[in-house]
Design a protein around this motif. Structure first.
Motif, PDB file in Angstrom:
ATOM      1  N   ARG A 294       8.491  11.333  29.258  1.00 23.24           N
ATOM      2  CA  ARG A 294       7.800  11.976  27.974  1.00 23.24           C
ATOM      3  C   ARG A 294       8.158  12.355  26.833  1.00 23.24           C
ATOM      4  N   ASP A 295       9.557  12.462  26.900  1.00 20.60           N
ATOM      5  CA  ASP A 295      10.241  12.961  25.792  1.00 20.60           C
ATOM      6  C   ASP A 295      10.707  12.233  25.067  1.00 20.60           C
ATOM      7  N   GLY A 296      11.461  10.702  25.565  1.00 14.31           N
ATOM      8  CA  GLY A 296      11.306   9.538  24.964  1.00 14.31           C
ATOM      9  C   GLY A 296      13.103   9.500  25.276  1.00 14.31           C
ATOM     10  N   LYS A 297      12.812   9.991  26.554  1.00 12.88           N
ATOM     11  CA  LYS A 297      14.659   9.402  26.577  1.00 12.88           C
ATOM     12  C   LYS A 297      13.700   8.553  28.114  1.00 12.88           C
ATOM     13  N   LEU A 298      15.133   7.184  28.045  1.00 12.31           N
ATOM     14  CA  LEU A 298      15.053   5.687  28.608  1.00 12.31           C
ATOM     15  C   LEU A 298      15.228   5.829  29.347  1.00 12.31           C
ATOM     16  N   ARG A 299      14.271   5.491  31.183  1.00 12.36           N
ATOM     17  CA  ARG A 299      15.635   5.545  32.405  1.00 12.36           C
ATOM     18  C   ARG A 299      15.214   3.956  32.393  1.00 12.36           C
ATOM     19  N   GLY A 300      14.984   3.030  31.844  1.00  9.21           N
ATOM     20  CA  GLY A 300      15.366   1.806  32.446  1.00  9.21           C
ATOM     21  C   GLY A 300      15.116   0.860  31.113  1.00  9.21           C
ATOM     22  N   ILE A 301      14.805  -0.825  30.798  1.00  7.13           N
ATOM     23  CA  ILE A 301      14.671  -1.697  30.392  1.00  7.13           C
ATOM     24  C   ILE A 301      14.765  -3.026  31.445  1.00  7.13           C
ATOM     25  N   ASP A 302      13.727  -3.345  31.712  1.00  5.36           N
ATOM     26  CA  ASP A 302      13.203  -5.115  32.562  1.00  5.36           C
ATOM     27  C   ASP A 302      12.856  -5.629  31.820  1.00  5.36           C
ATOM     28  N   CYS A 303      13.139  -7.135  31.777  1.00  6.56           N
ATOM     29  CA  CYS A 303      12.965  -7.946  31.184  1.00  6.56           C
ATOM     30  C   CYS A 303      13.293  -9.205  32.198  1.00  6.56           C
ATOM     31  N   GLU A 304      12.335 -10.678  31.334  1.00  9.41           N
ATOM     32  CA  GLU A 304      12.329 -11.698  31.440  1.00  9.41           C
ATOM     33  C   GLU A 304      12.503 -13.168  30.273  1.00  9.41           C
ATOM     34  N   ALA A 305      13.943 -13.509  29.828  1.00 10.29           N
ATOM     35  CA  ALA A 305      13.804 -13.794  28.463  1.00 10.29           C
ATOM     36  C   ALA A 305      14.348 -15.146  28.491  1.00 10.29           C
ATOM     37  N   THR A 306      13.519 -15.727  27.792  1.00  8.81           N
ATOM     38  CA  THR A 306      13.266 -17.352  27.736  1.00  8.81           C
ATOM     39  C   THR A 306      13.895 -17.965  26.394  1.00  8.81           C
ATOM     40  N   VAL A 307      14.579 -18.759  26.281  1.00 14.36           N
ATOM     41  CA  VAL A 307      14.895 -19.726  25.562  1.00 14.36           C
ATOM     42  C   VAL A 307      15.331 -20.751  24.786  1.00 14.36           C
ATOM     43  N   ASP A 308      14.774 -21.590  24.247  1.00 16.00           N
ATOM     44  CA  ASP A 308      14.005 -23.093  24.244  1.00 16.00           C
ATOM     45  C   ASP A 308      15.006 -23.937  23.609  1.00 16.00           C
ATOM     46  N   ARG A 377       4.924   5.789  20.501  1.00 18.02           N
ATOM     47  CA  ARG A 377       3.436   5.589  20.498  1.00 18.02           C
ATOM     48  C   ARG A 377       3.011   6.717  21.717  1.00 18.02           C
ATOM     49  N   GLU A 378       2.723   6.586  21.947  1.00 17.19           N
ATOM     50  CA  GLU A 378       2.908   6.382  23.902  1.00 17.19           C
ATOM     51  C   GLU A 378       3.112   7.794  23.993  1.00 17.19           C
ATOM     52  N   ALA A 379       4.166   8.076  23.869  1.00 19.25           N
ATOM     53  CA  ALA A 379       4.431   9.299  23.805  1.00 19.25           C
ATOM     54  C   ALA A 379       4.609  10.782  22.780  1.00 19.25           C
ATOM     55  N   GLY A 380       3.658  10.481  21.694  1.00 22.05           N
ATOM     56  CA  GLY A 380       2.959  10.885  20.711  1.00 22.05           C
ATOM     57  C   GLY A 380       4.038  11.010  20.024  1.00 22.05           C
ATOM     58  N   ILE A 381       5.978  10.798  19.830  1.00 19.89           N
ATOM     59  CA  ILE A 381       6.739  11.330  18.571  1.00 19.89           C
ATOM     60  C   ILE A 381       7.217   9.609  18.042  1.00 19.89           C
ATOM     61  N   GLU A 382       7.743  10.663  16.832  1.00 22.80           N
ATOM     62  CA  GLU A 382       8.606   9.476  15.581  1.00 22.80           C
ATOM     63  C   GLU A 382       9.013   8.692  16.665  1.00 22.80           C
ATOM     64  N   PRO A 383       9.001   7.477  16.019  1.00 18.07           N
ATOM     65  CA  PRO A 383      10.512   6.979  16.952  1.00 18.07           C
ATOM     66  C   PRO A 383      11.760   6.768  16.493  1.00 18.07           C
ATOM     67  N   HIS A 384      12.195   7.474  14.939  1.00 17.00           N
ATOM     68  CA  HIS A 384      13.446   7.745  15.040  1.00 17.00           C
ATOM     69  C   HIS A 384      13.959   8.263  16.814  1.00 17.00           C
ATOM     70  N   GLU A 385      12.504   9.541  16.701  1.00 15.46           N
ATOM     71  CA  GLU A 385      13.541  10.986  17.917  1.00 15.46           C
ATOM     72  C   GLU A 385      13.987   9.904  18.710  1.00 15.46           C
ATOM     73  N   VAL A 386      12.762   9.035  19.663  1.00 13.74           N
ATOM     74  CA  VAL A 386      13.248   7.888  20.723  1.00 13.74           C
ATOM     75  C   VAL A 386      14.532   7.609  20.195  1.00 13.74           C
ATOM     76  N   ARG A 387      14.639   6.865  19.538  1.00 16.28           N
ATOM     77  CA  ARG A 387      16.429   6.603  19.431  1.00 16.28           C
ATOM     78  C   ARG A 387      17.085   7.744  19.056  1.00 16.28           C
ATOM     79  N   MET A 388      17.137   8.687  18.618  1.00 18.28           N
ATOM     80  CA  MET A 388      18.403   9.824  18.940  1.00 18.28           C
ATOM     81  C   MET A 388      18.492  10.330  20.113  1.00 18.28           C
ATOM     82  N   LYS A 389      16.598  10.746  21.072  1.00 13.10           N
ATOM     83  CA  LYS A 389      17.260  10.108  22.590  1.00 13.10           C
ATOM     84  C   LYS A 389      18.255   9.978  22.870  1.00 13.10           C
TER      85      LYS A 389
END
Length: 787
Positions: A294-308, A377-389
């Motif tokens: 909830r404070d914006g600290k990332l737990r993980g990233i999950d991705c499927e990426a396709t390149v033409d 936006r979901e956490a209700g904080i400024e975007p830079h705060e997520v990055r700083m975390k």
């Protein structure tokens, strides 16, 4: 630092000739007896090739695949497990796999005559279903680009690092994000002039390429020649960006023709060929999920990426370079514990995709940074705060991230803080509380990235690419009048190397940069190199020039000490002289003695004289990590969808800057290309694989009125592994703008609840996003009322 050495904003030496129109590009080359070439190209994206009918009146001026006996196809392989190789025929004979594929080569006294001959050739084509959508191409029901594969996937990769541990995070944000296919659009298109040198028994090819030695290798393989029988000359080149980093079938055609016909031949790409048949870039698709507290600290990233990746694997990088990099670079400058990424390099009936300025990082940055704003936006904080975390902290450097990328140095939080302070986030948030007089909506967005540059042997051998860089070599040779000649295998096509490498040599030797000449772009005179790509030249060639210059300095000191009757340990180099306890001797006098008065030298003189060829490799060759924070302020018109960039701030860190003014130019040029990616450039194809842009009336490029002058702030965190602490930075300006501008647009559209997740963010897409958000609100209201 001197006024001409490392760190000086020295005016570019090459500008005097280039700005006066005295450069020499491929199209400027005129040779006696030269004839022009035009090609019959496929009008269809996917078709079987039937009969090719050539009028008798021009049969001796038309050549088809059957004529190219013994010529091998272009094959670009990868050592990665599971990679499927494609064979790109020099001239198509069984089937064509993209619009614009070469079918016949036609010769005329002029380009117009050659095109008339091409127009007289008739080709029977039996159209096949085209594979135009990279997501649909992975379906078992899809038509096949290369039938013997059984599917349309060049390569699939998979990384999983404890992703299950992130699944219980309180914030889970998923987005489907994509970037459009682009044309690279350098000012100068491709071109080739070829002739057979009878005296040297050598094929000479003038071609605008970023990597002359690599092209020589590929051309020799296709034509069955020893590499000593091939000389590649790359003169002045009007922009590369990756588009001029490959072996072309046109190169092979003209090389073969020059050997056969006995006179020089030339092909100059026109803009229609460039747009419809040349290589493209940037077409990515992401399904990405961020898990966070909830404070914006990332737990993980999950991705499927396709390149033409298009129809063929381009030599030498291979079709998997872009997608295979996605998995390793997606985490960017962030520190989090869980990660999963699956990627696909997909074959379609489009022209091949090439590494373009930023190589995969632009798409990766766009996907990750847009998702982080959604987390904020979901956490209700400024975007830079997520990055700083989540940013890697300076005290963690050097840092090995979750995919084992070794960050050499940097202070990412400082860059972001400086950029936001320059833009004054608080004042903008206050401004957003009040309607703009013209009804437009104001938005601020930012992004931050890190760029692994100048990566060497360990990285490229691990990626399975046959073009593996080793020790980058340079030759430094003192001339008889005390000047200096540098020879390097990298190529300058906008990077200002004639200036910056002279500054490096000046830093060591003190020779005036006006007396330092750079020789490059010719395999006959330069040491072997994999060329210019991956923001490597300042680090690798700069390091090689510095090393070779030190060798020459040592040689000059020994000769100078003898002339001064001093011990070599008691002399030093200063201002182009050897200075001893009782006097000094100039390099001019030293060179004159070596070349013209050897009788004045001792018997034990170094037989190498005043010349050194030596290689350089950083202490650790896993790459330097430059980075930047970009902040954009935009105004969005909700009535017509127009987007205007009001202000733009960049805080970048390229380590020690050899020439800050040159770096500024690199950043400005990259920003222009990044704005093109963000707002304008898109190479569309229809369901039959037809490219829908054939002129710049169809394919939009940003101009001076669309590209604002950014406010640029330099940080200089030195790399611990390179000469002077330099880092590669040539691609950085193009990486972050789509993400920063995209986040700014989405910030502006927050009152509507609208969000754009595809670049370019055109007026039509802005209005569609607003309408979709409005319809969603109406649907939700109806559901609530019904409940």
């Amino acid at each position: 630092m001197t006024e001409q050495g490392v760190g000086a904003s020295l005016l570019r030496k090459e500008d005097d000739r280039l700005l006066r129109g005295r450069g020499q590009f491929v199209a400027d080359i005129r040779l006696a007896g030269m004839k022009d070439v035009a090609f019959v190209r496929s009008p269809l994206a996917h078709a079987k090739v039937g009969e090719i009918r050539v009028p008798d009146t021009c049969r001796d001026r038309v050549f088809i695949a059957a004529d190219l006996e013994g010529v091998k196809p272009i094959v670009a392989v990868s050592g990665l497990a599971g990679f499927k190789a494609s064979e790109q025929p020099i001239l198509a004979f069984e089937k064509v796999r993209q619009v614009g594929e070469l079918i016949a080569m036609c010769v005329g006294d002029t380009r117009a005559q050659a095109e008339d001959v091409a127009a007289a050739v008739e080709v029977d084509l039996d159209e096949l279903p085209a594979v135009h959508d990279m997501i649909a191409a992975r379906s078992p029901e899809s038509a096949l680009v290369h039938e013997h594969w059984g599917d349309n996937v060049f390569l699939e990769t998979f990384v999983d690092i404890d992703i299950e541990t992130a699944f219980d995070a309180p914030i889970k944000i998923s987005r489907e994000i994509s970037t459009a296919r682009q044309s690279m659009a350098p000012m100068e298109g491709r071109g080739t002039v070829a002739y057979w040198d009878k005296r040297m028994e050598q094929l000479v090819l003038y071609t605008g390429t970023q990597m002359p030695h690599i092209v020589r290798t590929g051309l020799a393989e296709c034509l069955g020649l020893d590499q000593a029988q091939v000389r590649i000359v790359s003169p002045d080149v009007g922009g590369g960006f990756g588009y001029k980093g490959i072996l072309l079938p046109e190169d092979v055609c003209l090389g073969w023709l020059a050997m056969r016909c006995g006179h020089p031949v030339r092909w100059i790409e026109d803009r229609r060929e460039h747009l419809t048949a040349g290589a493209n870039c940037r077409e990515h698709h992401y399904r990405i999920t961020a898990y966070a507290d909830r404070d914006g600290k990332l737990r993980g990233i999950d991705c499927e990426a396709t390149v033409d990746s298009g129809a063929y694997s381009s030599y030498p990088f291979s079709a998997c370079l872009e997608a295979a990099q996605v998995a390793s670079i997606l985490p960017g400058p962030y520190d989090f514990p869980a990660y999963r990424c699956r990627t696909w390099s997909v074959a379609t009936n489009k022209c091949p995709i090439l590494p373009y300025r930023g190589v995969a990082r632009t798409g990766v940055c766009y996907a990750l940074e847009l998702v982080l704003d959604a987390v904020a936006r979901e956490a209700g904080i400024e975007p830079h705060e997520v990055r700083m975390k989540n940013l890697v902290k300076p005290e963690q450097m050097p840092f090995d991230n979750i995919t084992k990328k070794h960050f050499d140095s940097g202070d990412y939080p400082e860059a972001l803080e400086r950029a936001l302070a320059a833009m004054d986030l608080k004042a903008i948030r206050e401004r957003q509380k009040h309607p703009e007089p013209d009804g437009r909506l104001i938005g601020i967005g930012h992004s931050i990235y890190c760029e692994q540059a100048a990566h060497g042997t360990s990285v490229y051998s691990g990626w399975g690419i046959p073009m593996v860089p080793g020790h980058e070599q340079a030759t430094a040779r003192m001339t008889p009048d005390g000047g200096l000649e540098l020879r390097v295998g990298v190529h300058s096509h906008g990077q200002s190397m004639e200036t910056t490498l002279a500054q490096v040599a000046h830093e060591i030797l003190g020779i005036e940069t006006a007396k330092i000449k750079l020789v490059h772009g010719d395999t006959e005179y330069t040491p072997y190199s994999t060329g210019s790509w991956g923001s490597r030249c300042a680090v690798m060639a700069g390091g090689a020039v510095a090393t070779a210059s030190r060798e020459v300095a040592g040689m000059a000191k020994r000769i100078g000490a003898h002339l001064l009757q001093a011990d070599p340990k008691d002399v030093e180099i200063a201002h182009g002289k050897v200075v001893g306890p009782s006097g000094s001797v100039t390099f001019e006098e030293i060179a004159h003695t070596w070349y013209r008065r050897p009788q004045d030298l001792p018997e034990a003189v170094d037989p190498r004289g005043l010349e050194s060829t030596i290689g350089f490799k950083p202490v650790r060759d896993s790459g330097t990590f430059s980075y930047a924070a970009h902040v954009a302020l935009v105004a969005v018109d909700p009535e017509i969808g127009d987007i205007e960039i009001l202000d733009y701030v960049i805080v970048e860190d390229g380590g020690k800057l050899i020439n800050p003014m040159v770096v500024d130019g690199q950043i400005y040029g990259g920003l222009a290309q990044g704005i093109g990616t963000a707002l304008y450039e898109e190479m569309n194809f229809d369901a039959s694989g037809q490219p829908l842009a054939s002129t710049f009336a169809d394919y939009l490029l940003p101009g001076p009125t669309e590209v604002p002058a950014p406010r640029l702030d330099h940080m200089e965190t030195l790399s611990p592994y390179t000469e002077f602490g330099v880092k590669g930075i040539g691609e950085g300006g193009a990486i972050a703008p789509p993400a920063a501008i995209g986040n700014a647009v989405n910030d502006a559209l927050r009152p509507y609840g609208a969000e754009l997740l595809r670049s370019p963010m055109t007026p039509r897409r802005v209005l569609e996003a607003i309408r979709a958000a409005s319809e969603e609100k109406t649907t939700e209201a109806e559901r609530e009322e019904a409940a």
